[in-house]
Design a protein around this motif. Structure first.
Motif, PDB file in Angstrom:
ATOM      1  N   ILE A   1       7.818  -6.575  -0.821  1.00  0.00           N
ATOM      2  CA  ILE A   1       6.602  -6.038  -0.215  1.00  0.00           C
ATOM      3  C   ILE A   1       6.317  -6.789   1.077  1.00  0.00           C
ATOM      4  O   ILE A   1       6.313  -8.028   1.091  1.00  0.00           O
ATOM      5  CB  ILE A   1       5.400  -6.193  -1.168  1.00  0.00           C
ATOM      6  CG1 ILE A   1       5.710  -5.596  -2.532  1.00  0.00           C
ATOM      7  CG2 ILE A   1       4.148  -5.589  -0.553  1.00  0.00           C
ATOM      8  CD1 ILE A   1       5.753  -4.100  -2.585  1.00  0.00           C
ATOM      9  N   ILE A   2       6.070  -6.026   2.119  1.00  0.00           N
ATOM     10  CA  ILE A   2       5.694  -6.618   3.403  1.00  0.00           C
ATOM     11  C   ILE A   2       4.171  -6.582   3.473  1.00  0.00           C
ATOM     12  O   ILE A   2       3.589  -5.500   3.489  1.00  0.00           O
ATOM     13  CB  ILE A   2       6.310  -5.836   4.566  1.00  0.00           C
ATOM     14  CG1 ILE A   2       7.831  -5.739   4.372  1.00  0.00           C
ATOM     15  CG2 ILE A   2       5.965  -6.491   5.895  1.00  0.00           C
ATOM     16  CD1 ILE A   2       8.490  -4.720   5.267  1.00  0.00           C
TER      17      ILE A   2
ATOM     18  N   GLY B   1       0.796  -1.221   0.000  1.00  0.00           N
ATOM     19  CA  GLY B   1       0.000   0.000   0.000  1.00  0.00           C
ATOM     20  C   GLY B   1       0.834   1.279   0.000  1.00  0.00           C
ATOM     21  O   GLY B   1       0.333   2.359  -0.339  1.00  0.00           O
ATOM     22  N   GLU B   2       2.119   1.152   0.368  1.00  0.00           N
ATOM     23  CA  GLU B   2       2.999   2.319   0.324  1.00  0.00           C
ATOM     24  C   GLU B   2       3.477   2.549  -1.110  1.00  0.00           C
ATOM     25  O   GLU B   2       3.401   1.669  -1.963  1.00  0.00           O
ATOM     26  CB  GLU B   2       4.203   2.115   1.254  1.00  0.00           C
ATOM     27  CG  GLU B   2       3.853   2.138   2.718  1.00  0.00           C
ATOM     28  CD  GLU B   2       5.079   1.988   3.608  1.00  0.00           C
ATOM     29  OE1 GLU B   2       4.981   2.342   4.792  1.00  0.00           O
ATOM     30  OE2 GLU B   2       6.116   1.506   3.118  1.00  0.00           O
ATOM     31  N   ASP B   3       3.989   3.736  -1.334  1.00  0.00           N
ATOM     32  CA  ASP B   3       4.529   4.065  -2.655  1.00  0.00           C
ATOM     33  C   ASP B   3       5.992   3.641  -2.738  1.00  0.00           C
ATOM     34  O   ASP B   3       6.669   3.452  -1.726  1.00  0.00           O
ATOM     35  CB  ASP B   3       4.418   5.566  -2.919  1.00  0.00           C
ATOM     36  CG  ASP B   3       2.979   6.034  -3.053  1.00  0.00           C
ATOM     37  OD1 ASP B   3       2.780   7.266  -3.207  1.00  0.00           O
ATOM     38  OD2 ASP B   3       2.061   5.187  -3.030  1.00  0.00           O
TER      39      ASP B   3
ATOM     40  N   ILE C   1       5.807   3.761  -8.275  1.00  0.00           N
ATOM     41  CA  ILE C   1       4.636   2.890  -8.141  1.00  0.00           C
ATOM     42  C   ILE C   1       3.791   3.403  -6.989  1.00  0.00           C
ATOM     43  O   ILE C   1       4.287   3.556  -5.859  1.00  0.00           O
ATOM     44  CB  ILE C   1       5.029   1.422  -7.898  1.00  0.00           C
ATOM     45  CG1 ILE C   1       5.924   0.898  -9.025  1.00  0.00           C
ATOM     46  CG2 ILE C   1       3.769   0.552  -7.786  1.00  0.00           C
ATOM     47  CD1 ILE C   1       6.399  -0.531  -8.820  1.00  0.00           C
ATOM     48  N   THR C   2       2.553   3.660  -7.252  1.00  0.00           N
ATOM     49  CA  THR C   2       1.613   4.128  -6.236  1.00  0.00           C
ATOM     50  C   THR C   2       0.895   2.943  -5.608  1.00  0.00           C
ATOM     51  O   THR C   2       0.481   2.023  -6.310  1.00  0.00           O
ATOM     52  CB  THR C   2       0.573   5.067  -6.879  1.00  0.00           C
ATOM     53  OG1 THR C   2       1.258   6.149  -7.518  1.00  0.00           O
ATOM     54  CG2 THR C   2      -0.381   5.616  -5.838  1.00  0.00           C
TER      55      THR C   2
ATOM     56  N   THR D   1       1.969  -8.127  -6.089  1.00  0.00           N
ATOM     57  CA  THR D   1       2.344  -8.470  -7.465  1.00  0.00           C
ATOM     58  C   THR D   1       3.456  -7.581  -8.016  1.00  0.00           C
ATOM     59  O   THR D   1       4.015  -7.846  -9.085  1.00  0.00           O
ATOM     60  CB  THR D   1       1.130  -8.369  -8.391  1.00  0.00           C
ATOM     61  OG1 THR D   1       0.537  -7.073  -8.235  1.00  0.00           O
ATOM     62  CG2 THR D   1       0.104  -9.444  -8.070  1.00  0.00           C
ATOM     63  N   ASP D   2       3.774  -6.507  -7.285  1.00  0.00           N
ATOM     64  CA  ASP D   2       4.838  -5.603  -7.745  1.00  0.00           C
ATOM     65  C   ASP D   2       6.226  -6.106  -7.363  1.00  0.00           C
ATOM     66  O   ASP D   2       7.227  -5.527  -7.788  1.00  0.00           O
ATOM     67  CB  ASP D   2       4.635  -4.208  -7.156  1.00  0.00           C
ATOM     68  CG  ASP D   2       3.359  -3.545  -7.638  1.00  0.00           C
ATOM     69  OD1 ASP D   2       2.732  -2.817  -6.832  1.00  0.00           O
ATOM     70  OD2 ASP D   2       2.977  -3.776  -8.810  1.00  0.00           O
ATOM     71  N   VAL D   3       6.294  -7.171  -6.581  1.00  0.00           N
ATOM     72  CA  VAL D   3       7.588  -7.706  -6.153  1.00  0.00           C
ATOM     73  C   VAL D   3       8.461  -8.054  -7.350  1.00  0.00           C
ATOM     74  O   VAL D   3       7.989  -8.613  -8.341  1.00  0.00           O
ATOM     75  CB  VAL D   3       7.376  -8.961  -5.283  1.00  0.00           C
ATOM     76  CG1 VAL D   3       8.667  -9.742  -5.127  1.00  0.00           C
ATOM     77  CG2 VAL D   3       6.819  -8.573  -3.929  1.00  0.00           C
ATOM     78  N   GLY D   4       9.737  -7.717  -7.252  1.00  0.00           N
ATOM     79  CA  GLY D   4      10.668  -8.045  -8.323  1.00  0.00           C
ATOM     80  C   GLY D   4      11.801  -7.045  -8.373  1.00  0.00           C
ATOM     81  O   GLY D   4      11.914  -6.172  -7.517  1.00  0.00           O
TER      82      GLY D   4
END
Lengths: 111, 118
Positions: free
Chosen positions: A109-110, A16-18, A76-77, A82-85
């Motif tokens: 991402i935590i 949820g963080e940017d 990334i907002t 799914t943004d992990v990488g």
């Protein structure tokens, strides 16, 4: 020779963080591309920027090419799992034949 | 084929042996790249082909490394007398146009060959 550095090298954020990664080239670039590599996978093309000061958006992702065409950023907002990488920028300039990749920023991402 | 194909997907070899890594790019792609990626590291450029010519081979680490491309298609990366420091994933990528073009320069990567030298 041409060097492309990215900062930070690693970034851990709460879901949820940017998130922002910055790409800096030692030389002026003709264009810049961004790639995402999921854990265990191969890099996948995200976008290309060509014009000075260009800004492009893909849903929650915002890409920017600096006015001097020596730096770029990916923001990334509201990150999701799914943004992990690892995110790589890649640049090319006249006089070089190769596409030079940046050092990459690994995002975790935590939940 | 539908994408960039690399073979083998995994290769374990003894120190001192020679290995050949193969890349089948997307049909019609004139530009082909080889990169090396060590565990947890970035992409290290090795060599770039435009057609069958290699205008930039500045990234090859030593004379033990060589590469060729034939028929503007298949490329082979050969490592002679392998050393343990050669252990890495070797990635091949191709694009329709060379980097100096402003369109169709997106690089498509294969799944890579994981090389382990023991």
């Amino acid at each position: 020779g041409q060097q492309v550095m990215q900062i930070p090298q690693y970034q851990h954020v709460q879901e949820g963080e940017d998130f922002t990664t910055y790409c800096n080239s030692s030389t002026t670039l003709s264009n810049i591309q961004w790639y995402k590599q999921r854990p265990g996978g191969h890099p996948v093309f995200l976008i290309q920027l060509v014009k000075s000061g260009e800004v492009k958006k893909q849903k929650r992702l915002t890409f920017q090419f600096g006015e001097a065409k020596k730096n770029s950023s990916l923001h990334i907002t509201a990150t999701q799992t799914t943004d992990v990488g690892t995110y790589f920028c890649a640049g090319w300039n006249f006089g070089n034949e190769k596409l030079t990749f940046g050092t990459g920023t690994r995002l975790t991402i935590i939940p | 084929g539908a994408g960039v194909s690399q073979s083998p997907s995994n290769k374990v070899t003894e120190k001192g042996k020679d290995v050949e890594l193969r890349c089948d790019p997307i049909s019609g792609h004139t530009a082909l790249y080889w990169y090396r990626q060590r565990l947890g590291q970035g992409l290290e450029f090795l060599i770039y082909f435009q057609g069958n010519s290699a205008p930039d081979k500045s990234g090859l680490p030593s004379d033990r490394f060589s590469a060729e491309r034939t028929g503007e298609s298949v490329s082979t990366l050969t490592i002679q007398r392998t050393q343990q420091e050669d252990s890495a994933v070797y990635l091949c990528a191709s694009s329709l146009a060379p980097p100096r073009a402003f369109l169709n320069t997106e690089a498509f990567f294969g799944q890579g060959t994981r090389l382990t030298v023991v």
